[in-house]
Enzyme design. Sequence first.
Site, PDB file in Angstrom:
ATOM      1  N   GLU A  70      -5.400  -4.874  10.453  1.00 37.84           N
ATOM      2  CA  GLU A  70      -4.385  -3.848  10.706  1.00 37.84           C
ATOM      3  C   GLU A  70      -4.733  -3.111  11.993  1.00 37.84           C
ATOM      4  O   GLU A  70      -5.554  -2.184  11.969  1.00 37.84           O
ATOM      5  CB  GLU A  70      -4.342  -2.839   9.556  1.00 37.84           C
ATOM      6  CG  GLU A  70      -3.977  -3.435   8.224  1.00 37.84           C
ATOM      7  CD  GLU A  70      -3.427  -2.372   7.266  1.00 37.84           C
ATOM      8  OE1 GLU A  70      -2.289  -2.546   6.827  1.00 37.84           O
ATOM      9  OE2 GLU A  70      -4.113  -1.381   6.999  1.00 37.84           O
ATOM     10  N   ASN A  73       0.869  -1.182   0.000  1.00 35.00           N
ATOM     11  CA  ASN A  73       0.000   0.000   0.000  1.00 35.00           C
ATOM     12  C   ASN A  73       0.899   1.222   0.000  1.00 35.00           C
ATOM     13  O   ASN A  73       1.489   1.554   1.027  1.00 35.00           O
ATOM     14  CB  ASN A  73      -0.904  -0.025   1.240  1.00 35.00           C
ATOM     15  CG  ASN A  73      -1.770   1.222   1.345  1.00 35.00           C
ATOM     16  OD1 ASN A  73      -1.803   2.039   0.416  1.00 35.00           O
ATOM     17  ND2 ASN A  73      -2.458   1.377   2.467  1.00 35.00           N
ATOM     18  N   GLY A  82       2.316   2.488  10.931  1.00 30.82           N
ATOM     19  CA  GLY A  82       3.263   3.599  10.823  1.00 30.82           C
ATOM     20  C   GLY A  82       3.917   3.994  12.131  1.00 30.82           C
ATOM     21  O   GLY A  82       4.513   5.064  12.246  1.00 30.82           O
ATOM     22  N   SER A  99       3.355  -1.804  10.452  1.00 28.88           N
ATOM     23  CA  SER A  99       4.802  -1.787  10.707  1.00 28.88           C
ATOM     24  C   SER A  99       5.499  -3.096  10.343  1.00 28.88           C
ATOM     25  O   SER A  99       6.460  -3.497  11.001  1.00 28.88           O
ATOM     26  CB  SER A  99       5.096  -1.388  12.157  1.00 28.88           C
ATOM     27  OG  SER A  99       4.640  -0.065  12.408  1.00 28.88           O
ATOM     28  N   LYS A 109       0.054   4.258  -0.319  1.00 25.46           N
ATOM     29  CA  LYS A 109      -0.599   5.449   0.241  1.00 25.46           C
ATOM     30  C   LYS A 109      -0.363   6.644  -0.700  1.00 25.46           C
ATOM     31  O   LYS A 109      -0.447   6.477  -1.914  1.00 25.46           O
ATOM     32  CB  LYS A 109      -0.119   5.674   1.678  1.00 25.46           C
ATOM     33  CG  LYS A 109      -0.312   4.397   2.527  1.00 25.46           C
ATOM     34  CD  LYS A 109      -0.089   4.578   3.988  1.00 25.46           C
ATOM     35  CE  LYS A 109      -0.309   3.225   4.705  1.00 25.46           C
ATOM     36  NZ  LYS A 109      -0.195   3.320   6.150  1.00 25.46           N
ATOM     37  N   GLY A 166       2.893  -0.835   4.336  1.00 21.66           N
ATOM     38  CA  GLY A 166       2.946   0.570   3.931  1.00 21.66           C
ATOM     39  C   GLY A 166       4.389   0.995   3.711  1.00 21.66           C
ATOM     40  O   GLY A 166       4.990   0.719   2.672  1.00 21.66           O
ATOM     41  N   GLY A 167       4.966   1.639   4.730  1.00 15.92           N
ATOM     42  CA  GLY A 167       6.295   2.250   4.614  1.00 15.92           C
ATOM     43  C   GLY A 167       7.356   1.361   3.983  1.00 15.92           C
ATOM     44  O   GLY A 167       8.102   1.801   3.097  1.00 15.92           O
ATOM     45  N   HIS A 185      -9.719   1.064   4.914  1.00 13.31           N
ATOM     46  CA  HIS A 185      -8.400   1.242   5.536  1.00 13.31           C
ATOM     47  C   HIS A 185      -8.541   2.190   6.728  1.00 13.31           C
ATOM     48  O   HIS A 185      -9.336   3.132   6.683  1.00 13.31           O
ATOM     49  CB  HIS A 185      -7.406   1.811   4.519  1.00 13.31           C
ATOM     50  CG  HIS A 185      -6.007   1.804   5.048  1.00 13.31           C
ATOM     51  ND1 HIS A 185      -5.538   2.795   5.867  1.00 13.31           N
ATOM     52  CD2 HIS A 185      -4.994   0.900   4.917  1.00 13.31           C
ATOM     53  CE1 HIS A 185      -4.291   2.505   6.210  1.00 13.31           C
ATOM     54  NE2 HIS A 185      -3.936   1.361   5.640  1.00 13.31           N
ATOM     55  N   GLU A 241      -6.888   4.607   7.716  1.00 11.77           N
ATOM     56  CA  GLU A 241      -6.735   6.039   7.417  1.00 11.77           C
ATOM     57  C   GLU A 241      -8.005   6.612   6.790  1.00 11.77           C
ATOM     58  O   GLU A 241      -8.359   7.770   7.010  1.00 11.77           O
ATOM     59  CB  GLU A 241      -5.491   6.246   6.535  1.00 11.77           C
ATOM     60  CG  GLU A 241      -4.218   6.081   7.364  1.00 11.77           C
ATOM     61  CD  GLU A 241      -3.039   5.490   6.632  1.00 11.77           C
ATOM     62  OE1 GLU A 241      -2.982   5.548   5.391  1.00 11.77           O
ATOM     63  OE2 GLU A 241      -2.139   4.945   7.319  1.00 11.77           O
TER      64      GLU A 241
HETATM   65  P1  13P Z   1       2.913   0.676   7.708  1.00 14.25           P
HETATM   66  O1  13P Z   1       3.453  -0.620   7.134  1.00 14.25           O
HETATM   67  O2  13P Z   1       3.624   1.880   7.205  1.00 14.25           O
HETATM   68  O3  13P Z   1       2.764   0.601   9.191  1.00 14.25           O
HETATM   69  O4  13P Z   1       1.420   0.814   7.120  1.00 14.25           O
HETATM   70  C1  13P Z   1       0.560  -0.257   7.249  1.00 14.25           C
HETATM   71  C2  13P Z   1      -0.647   0.010   6.426  1.00 14.25           C
HETATM   72  O5  13P Z   1      -1.454   0.849   6.762  1.00 14.25           O
HETATM   73  C3  13P Z   1      -0.814  -0.763   5.190  1.00 14.25           C
HETATM   74  O6  13P Z   1      -2.079  -0.590   4.677  1.00 14.25           O
END
Ligand code: 13P
Length: 249
Positions: A168, A9, A174, A213, A11, A234-235, A96, A98
């Site tokens: 999640e 993802n 994050g 994470s 983002k 994500g990251g 999600h 967010e």
């Molecule tokens: P991180 O891996 O950056 O914590 O993000 C997780 C996420 O929200 C994937 O959708």
Amino acid sequence: MKSLVFAANWKMNQAPADAALFMRTFVGQYARQTDRRVLFFPPALSLHSVVEAIHDRADLQAGVQNIHWEDSGAFTGEISAGLARGAGARFVLIGHSERRHLFGETEADTAKKVAAALKAGLTPVICVGETLPEREAGETLRVIRRQLRAALEGQEAGVVAGVLIAYEPVWAIGTGRTATPQDAAEAHAALKTELRALGGERSGAVPVLYGGSVNRANVAGLLAVEDVDGVLVGGASLDAEQWLAIVRS
Ligand code: 13P
């Protein structure tokens, strides 16, 4: 051996040229492995770069991070499931954290989006997860089961087997804090039980991904958990080398 899903993802990162460069590196170095699929969720503007790069690789697929539930019309700034499908998306993230926490998406919205996705031929990846106060209050399983049921509200039992789920925990996204394999095991088992209740025995095979994470150092420990069928990252999915290390784990 279980079949795994690795989902990136991105983002609000990776412009079309960055996405194209990333994908060139990735596709050039990643040979198909029969026990896994890799999904990419770029920003909608970069979807084309990803779709073009994966070309005819059936083990690589692209999706969008959000859709609106209407088919078309005067909804400035939104994209429909049909538009996403027409641009090459096969999957869509729905609910999600967010979207829920920064943009006020409700559980009722997630149900409308799941319905729109299925109608347009997109596979929904339904995201659920508890906040830190909810975890501390012992509410984790109740919250994630409720979010799952709400997103699938109104769907026939037969469609449940065709979705994907991502667990999640909001406090792990994050933050560098990951759920322990024990936390993940408990949540994933509860989600599989709920999936069977909603969609019958076949729905127990719906992949349930873990997100929050995840990185190259902790991914193997999470994938070792019986009911963890993959990861949503994500990251750590933004760097091609790190992402290659993750999908090869
Ligand atoms: P991180 O891996 O950056 O914590 O993000 C997780 C996420 O929200 C994937 O959708």
